[in-house]
Design a protein around this motif. Structure first.
Motif, PDB file in Angstrom:
ATOM      1  N   ASN A 146       0.835  -1.188   0.000  1.00  0.00           N
ATOM      2  CA  ASN A 146       0.000   0.000   0.000  1.00  0.00           C
ATOM      3  C   ASN A 146       0.879   1.250   0.000  1.00  0.00           C
ATOM      4  OD1 ASN A 146      -1.323   2.046   2.235  1.00  0.00           O
ATOM      5  ND2 ASN A 146      -2.801   1.297   0.753  1.00  0.00           N
ATOM      6  N   SER A 148       0.274   4.445   0.797  1.00  0.00           N
ATOM      7  CA  SER A 148       0.266   5.334   1.975  1.00  0.00           C
ATOM      8  C   SER A 148       1.093   4.748   3.111  1.00  0.00           C
ATOM      9  CB  SER A 148      -1.134   5.572   2.506  1.00  0.00           C
ATOM     10  OG  SER A 148      -2.071   5.529   1.513  1.00  0.00           O
ATOM     11  N   GLN A 149       0.961   3.435   3.342  1.00  0.00           N
ATOM     12  CA  GLN A 149       1.719   2.835   4.447  1.00  0.00           C
ATOM     13  C   GLN A 149       3.220   2.884   4.162  1.00  0.00           C
ATOM     14  OE1 GLN A 149      -0.147  -1.065   4.948  1.00  0.00           O
ATOM     15  NE2 GLN A 149      -1.076  -0.394   6.861  1.00  0.00           N
ATOM     16  N   ALA A 192       2.923   1.000  15.217  1.00  0.00           N
ATOM     17  CA  ALA A 192       3.143   0.306  16.498  1.00  0.00           C
ATOM     18  C   ALA A 192       2.290  -0.951  16.581  1.00  0.00           C
ATOM     19  CB  ALA A 192       2.820   1.250  17.642  1.00  0.00           C
TER      20      ALA A 192
END
Ligand code: SF4
Lengths: 323, 110
Positions: A146, A148-149, A192
């Motif tokens: 992805n 954005s990630q 996280a």
């Protein structure tokens, strides 16, 4: 919870990793050391937000030719099967080619960890020739399919650039069956949380990369982010530190300890000092508790010698283990 | 400030078994079996769970399955689409009952 722990989101009382090992009657010692990991410096074209060594474009911490020669001598004397070159971005160290050529006669496998963008910055032709000649394995960072990630972790535009470089690597034979040129991925979570199972993520990467972009690769490895360096700072700034540490501690799996990388590898810093792993190197916890220079070594650390631990070691022992 | 919902209660879910251990055991065994890899992957099941969590508006489930979706390799775009599926079904379910309203109204009206 006191004021300070609210601000940093710090964990309440975490049992020190050494205590957890003792409670589980585990003594963490070395097995036969087969891999020589070489961190050739913290210079990098990226500034990733999870980077445990806090590498970046301004770092002047890079291995010089003299240290590289001492490392190659150690590789020759040590009987290692694998040399694993990491950084920073190893491609930005001008001594990388020299080091590969000197290591090649001593080890059966050389790995270079690549962020996929440094190699495209005018380094391609020179390095590709040497990589192919010595059948260097490229282990590339790609956290997610992805955009954005990936960009959130590694910087704006990195996803698109990475895909372009992967296509080019396939074009050179990397990741293509029968060429002997191995292209592997390392995927770290963009936040996280813990990574997915290696097998399921590898299956999805393989089908999606092939279907959407025609990209092929050999293996994928998932790693949890160690609460060190820039990732530790981010965890504390965002208030996620306590929850993350609690999670790692709750996921402690005693069965993962036998397979930990630090039992089989030794890490060398850009200055030539020895560590049990790259995480200990990042927080300057040297092998055997004192700074030993590679030039003093006549062979690998002895099997049975104790491994230096810290609370970041929970990262490698969470769930099925990430190592 | 005291609230009805406390995130710290989530990891204590197992305590529900204290006064009815057999029922809890059965429930958690069933629960774990439901979420194990089957014809649907664990990732797909987590996305469904996230959608349902929004439909039933359970803050515990939203917390747990947001984390689970990320850890199974999903991304925010996929997760947002899952929430829209829940919203569409909830909205659609309300709207289709409008046909009942119309039928009743038709009966009552001249
Ligand atoms: S994680 Fe790798 S690519 Fe990113 S800044 Fe650190 S060394 Fe560079």
């Amino acid at each position: 919870m006191n004021q300070a722990s609210i601000e940093t989101g710090s964990a309440l009382a975490i049992a020190p990793f050494a205590t957890t090992l003792a409670k589980n009657k585990i003594s963490l010692t070395r097995d036969k050391t087969t891999t020589l990991q070489i961190n050739i410096g913290f210079l990098c074209n990226q500034n990733c937000r999870h980077c445990h060594v806090e590498a970046g474009p301004k770092s002047d911490k890079i291995m010089d030719a003299q240290t590289a020669d001492a490392v190659a001598d150690f590789a020759e004397a040590g009987g290692f099967s694998t040399a694993d070159i990491t950084g920073g971005a190893p491609e930005m160290n001008p001594n990388l080619s020299h080091l590969i050529e000197k290591l090649a006669p001593s080890v059966s496998k050389i790995i270079v960890r690549s962020n996929l963008t440094a190699i495209s910055n005018g380094k391609w032709d020179g390095l590709m020739e040497i990589f192919q000649e010595h059948k260097v394995t490229i282990t590339a960072s790609l956290p997610s399919l992805n955009k954005s990630q990936t960009d959130a972790q590694r910087g704006s535009g990195v996803y698109e650039k990475s895909l372009a470089v992967l296509k080019k690597l396939n074009g050179e034979g990397y990741g293509i069956e029968g060429t002997g040129l191995e292209l592997n991925f390392v995927s770290n979570p963009a936040g996280a949380f813990l990574p997915p199972s290696q097998a399921s993520l590898e299956t999805r990467f393989r089908s999606d990369l092939k279907r959407k972009f025609g990209i092929k690769f050999n293996n994928l490895y998932t790693f949890a982010n160690a609460p060190l360096g820039r990732f530790e700072t981010w965890l504390k700034d965002s208030g996620a530190y306590g929850k993350y540490m609690d999670r790692l501690v709750r996921e402690f799996n005693p069965c993962s300890v036998g397979g930990l990388m630090c039992r089989y590898l030794v890490s060398i810093s850009w200055e030539g000092y020895l560590y049990d792993c790259d995480f200990n190197l990042a927080c300057d916890l040297p092998l055997a508790g004192r700074k030993i220079h590679v030039s003093e070594m006549t062979g690998p650390p002895a099997p049975g010698s104790p491994i230096v631990v810290g609370d970041h070691c929970y990262t490698c022992c969470a769930g099925a283990g990430f190592t | 400030m005291e609230t009805y919902y406390d995130p710290k209660d989530l990891p204590k879910f197992g305590e529900i078994g204290k006064d009815a251990p057999e029922l809890a055991k059965k429930f958690f065994e069933y629960y774990n079996a439901v979420f194990a890899e089957g014809e649907l992957t664990e990732r797909e099941k987590s996305l469904i769970a996230l959608g349902v969590a929004h439909a039933v508006q359970c803050p515990y489930c939203i917390d747990a399955y947001t984390q689970a979706c990320l850890e199974k390799g999903s991304n925010t775009e996929e997760m947002t689409e899952a929430v829209h599926v829940a919203a569409a079904i909830r909205g659609g379910a309300s709207l289709i009952h409008g046909l009942q309203m119309r039928k009743v109204s038709d009966k009552l009206s001249l």
